[in-house]
Write a protein that holds these residues in place. Structure first.
Motif, PDB file in Angstrom:
ATOM      1  N   ARG A  69      59.743  35.751  39.075  1.00 60.79           N
ATOM      2  CA  ARG A  69      59.318  36.840  39.944  1.00 60.79           C
ATOM      3  C   ARG A  69      60.467  37.393  40.789  1.00 60.79           C
ATOM      4  NH1 ARG A  69      53.906  37.730  41.072  1.00 60.79           N
ATOM      5  NH2 ARG A  69      54.779  39.479  42.239  1.00 60.79           N
ATOM      6  N   GLU A 110      48.328  34.209  37.362  1.00 59.72           N
ATOM      7  CA  GLU A 110      47.726  34.629  38.628  1.00 59.72           C
ATOM      8  C   GLU A 110      48.663  35.587  39.362  1.00 59.72           C
ATOM      9  OE1 GLU A 110      46.113  32.896  42.919  1.00 59.72           O
ATOM     10  OE2 GLU A 110      46.438  31.488  41.253  1.00 59.72           O
ATOM     11  N   LEU A 116      50.548  37.815  38.165  1.00 55.74           N
ATOM     12  CA  LEU A 116      50.527  39.166  37.619  1.00 55.74           C
ATOM     13  C   LEU A 116      49.600  40.083  38.404  1.00 55.74           C
ATOM     14  CD1 LEU A 116      50.453  38.443  33.762  1.00 55.74           C
ATOM     15  CD2 LEU A 116      52.402  39.232  35.128  1.00 55.74           C
ATOM     16  N   GLN A 117      48.641  39.488  39.096  1.00 59.18           N
ATOM     17  CA  GLN A 117      47.673  40.273  39.869  1.00 59.18           C
ATOM     18  C   GLN A 117      48.096  40.461  41.317  1.00 59.18           C
ATOM     19  OE1 GLN A 117      45.264  41.335  37.812  1.00 59.18           O
ATOM     20  NE2 GLN A 117      46.211  40.017  36.256  1.00 59.18           N
ATOM     21  N   GLU A 118      49.230  39.876  41.695  1.00 58.98           N
ATOM     22  CA  GLU A 118      49.643  39.866  43.093  1.00 58.98           C
ATOM     23  C   GLU A 118      51.020  40.513  43.272  1.00 58.98           C
ATOM     24  OE1 GLU A 118      47.653  38.850  45.398  1.00 58.98           O
ATOM     25  OE2 GLU A 118      46.176  37.688  44.252  1.00 58.98           O
ATOM     26  N   GLU A 119      51.137  41.334  44.296  1.00 62.20           N
ATOM     27  CA  GLU A 119      52.453  41.875  44.637  1.00 62.20           C
ATOM     28  C   GLU A 119      53.338  40.796  45.255  1.00 62.20           C
ATOM     29  OE1 GLU A 119      52.379  45.379  46.991  1.00 62.20           O
ATOM     30  OE2 GLU A 119      51.028  46.467  45.636  1.00 62.20           O
ATOM     31  N   TRP A 162      54.652  37.228  45.327  1.00 60.84           N
ATOM     32  CA  TRP A 162      54.774  36.123  44.378  1.00 60.84           C
ATOM     33  C   TRP A 162      54.274  34.808  44.950  1.00 60.84           C
ATOM     34  CZ3 TRP A 162      57.255  31.507  45.030  1.00 60.84           C
ATOM     35  CH2 TRP A 162      58.162  31.405  46.100  1.00 60.84           C
TER      36      TRP A 162
END
Length: 309
Positions: free
Chosen positions: A232, A279, A281-284, A286
């Motif tokens: 990330r 998981e 991938l859904q969050e700005e 990391w």
């Protein structure tokens, strides 16, 4: 570096030499005194003091009162405590500095400085990013009270053992390998040099990654958390495919564990890496999947649960 004038005498000095042959200690007086690198070098040291040493020693001295979660798992018991591998573990600092010394030898500090500064800034960023987790919750493992050698006495004296997830050892060796893989892709390096030095750095990365578990400085949870952080933080250098390959190669050439244990350990590291990655991938931010995991693990194991907001 390809747009810089070539100094064939300097290049000849490093041709064919393993990176391990360069005196890593030379980096300190050069990076800390030369005007081309002094700003990045001292900024890096400040961040290490603040975001690594400061956090755990302030906790140890009672100035911080952060939750501490033990991330040990039964799988860790299947990895034998192997004191003689502490040399590989302690080689960590040499490992990430030796490529810099090679570049300084090859190009001179003036021409090598832009890469040196970029590298130091990248490592500084690792400490800053990891501290976002450490300030949320510290983490530890069941470290053996083994002090039979100078190396282990040094570890116990200077490492309060509170910053396990994510492992900075793992993150920095991954950066070292992938950062210089990118540097060596420059046209100024020959194919022979690329193959030699990339292979050496990758081999060292695998061995040091294994050593953090062999000497019981980390749990199997700490390794995938660090790899996830790297995918990330530096996606242009370390991809999910790189992470999968590194996990596959861990413990692939050792004979001190059963094939079943090695397979299960690698599968578990894969599982946790994939859990965090998917998981994430859904969050700005990391850090969200890692914080979720710490909270879940604390609940599952009956420990103090960090407050998540």
């Amino acid at each position: 570096m390809s747009n810089k004038p070539r100094n064939e005498k300097r290049i000849e000095k490093v041709r064919g030499k393993p990176l391990s042959s360069f005196n890593w200690f030379k980096a300190y007086p050069i990076l800390l005194t030369r005007p081309e690198t002094v700003k990045s070098a001292y900024s890096f040291l400040y961040t290490v003091t603040k975001s690594y040493l400061g956090i755990q020693f302030f906790q140890k001295w009672g100035l911080f009162h952060l939750p501490v979660v033990n991330v040990q798992t039964d799988l860790d018991d299947r990895i034998p405590f192997t004191p003689h591998r502490v040399g590989i573990y302690m080689h960590f600092v040499n490992f990430w500095l030796q490529p810099l010394v090679m570049l300084i030898t090859r190009y001179g500090i003036h021409n090598a400085a832009p890469i040196c500064n970029r590298y130091l800034d990248a490592i500084k960023k690792i400490y800053q990013e990891a501290s976002k987790i450490y300030m949320f919750s510290l983490s530890t493992t069941n470290r053996p009270d083994y002090r039979e050698t100078k190396e282990f006495r040094t570890i116990h004296r200077f490492d309060p053992h509170l910053l396990c997830v994510p492992s900075l050892h793992i993150a920095i060796i991954v950066l070292c390998y992938t950062f210089f893989r990118d540097v060596f892709s420059d046209a100024d390096f020959t194919e022979e040099e690329r193959k030699q030095w990339n292979a050496e750095l990758y081999k060292g990365t695998v061995e040091i990654a294994e050593s953090v578990l062999y000497v019981k400085q980390h749990s199997v949870h700490c390794v995938p958390a660090a790899m996830y952080m790297m995918t990330r933080t530096f996606p242009e250098l370390f991809s999910s495919q790189d992470a999968v390959q590194l996990i596959n190669d861990m413990f692939s050439r050792v004979d001190d564990m059963t094939p079943e244990d090695r397979k299960e350990i690698r599968e578990y590291i894969h599982y946790m890496y994939e859990r965090l990655y998917l998981e994430g991938l859904q969050e700005e931010d990391w850090t969200v999947p890692v914080k979720h995991w710490i909270v879940d693990y604390a609940k599952q194991t009956g420990q103090q649960v960090p407050e998540y907001t």
